[in-house]
Design a protein around this motif. Structure first.
Motif, short mmCIF file in Angstrom:
data_model
loop_
_atom_site.label_atom_id
_atom_site.label_comp_id
_atom_site.label_asym_id
_atom_site.label_seq_id
_atom_site.Cartn_x
_atom_site.Cartn_y
_atom_site.Cartn_z
N CYS A 34 0.83 -1.21 -0.15
CA CYS A 34 -0.07 0.06 0.02
C CYS A 34 0.94 1.06 0.08
O CYS A 34 1.93 1.45 0.91
N VAL A 35 0.72 2.24 -0.82
CA VAL A 35 1.63 3.24 -0.95
C VAL A 35 0.57 4.54 -1.12
O VAL A 35 -0.54 4.53 -1.75
N CYS A 36 1.23 5.61 -0.62
CA CYS A 36 0.56 6.89 -0.73
C CYS A 36 1.36 7.85 -1.48
O CYS A 36 2.50 7.95 -0.98
N ILE A 38 1.64 11.90 -1.98
CA ILE A 38 1.06 13.15 -1.31
C ILE A 38 1.53 14.09 -2.37
O ILE A 38 2.93 14.40 -2.31
N ILE A 43 -3.92 13.51 -2.49
CA ILE A 43 -3.50 12.12 -1.90
C ILE A 43 -3.91 11.10 -2.71
O ILE A 43 -5.18 10.82 -2.78
N CYS A 45 -3.86 6.98 -3.44
CA CYS A 45 -3.46 5.93 -2.81
C CYS A 45 -3.61 4.59 -3.80
O CYS A 45 -4.51 4.64 -4.46
N ASN A 47 -2.89 0.30 -3.93
CA ASN A 47 -2.73 -0.97 -3.06
C ASN A 47 -2.92 -2.17 -3.98
O ASN A 47 -3.51 -2.13 -4.75
N ARG A 52 -4.70 -2.15 3.62
CA ARG A 52 -5.47 -1.04 3.42
C ARG A 52 -4.91 0.04 4.08
O ARG A 52 -3.90 0.26 4.78
N SER A 53 -5.32 1.39 3.70
CA SER A 53 -5.03 2.60 4.18
C SER A 53 -6.21 3.58 4.39
O SER A 53 -7.25 3.45 3.75
N LEU A 55 -7.30 7.47 6.37
CA LEU A 55 -6.64 8.69 6.92
C LEU A 55 -7.65 9.20 8.03
O LEU A 55 -8.92 9.15 7.97
N LEU A 64 -8.83 5.16 2.17
CA LEU A 64 -8.12 5.86 1.03
C LEU A 64 -8.02 4.87 0.12
O LEU A 64 -7.51 5.04 -1.10
N SER A 65 -8.08 3.54 0.45
CA SER A 65 -7.89 2.29 -0.52
C SER A 65 -9.14 1.24 -0.28
O SER A 65 -9.99 1.56 0.42
#
Length: 70
Positions: A34-36, A38, A43, A45, A47, A52-53, A55, A64-65
């Protein structure tokens, strides 16, 4: 990137997958990521697998995901 963040993230995930698939351990293993990304205004995201992500903004939690299904 010229603002094409989604495409850049997708291509990066695919390139890493291709590289790892050539390794000896690739036949019996999996991965999750999982990467974001910014920026000053966004933002973004991305994955794969069971990651999971979220905020938290004050008392609000924002997903976010979305779950990745093979």
């Amino acid at each position: 990137l010229n603002g094409q963040y989604e495409n850049a993230l997708r291509e990066t995930f695919m390139a890493v997958d291709k590289q790892v698939s050539n390794e000896d351990y690739a036949a019996d293993t999996g991965s999750t990521s999982c990467v974001c990304l910014i920026t000053p205004t966004l933002i973004i995201c991305a994955n794969s697998g069971d990651s999971r992500s979220a905020l938290q903004r004050k008392s609000e939690v924002i997903a976010l995901s979305e779950d990745h299904k093979p």
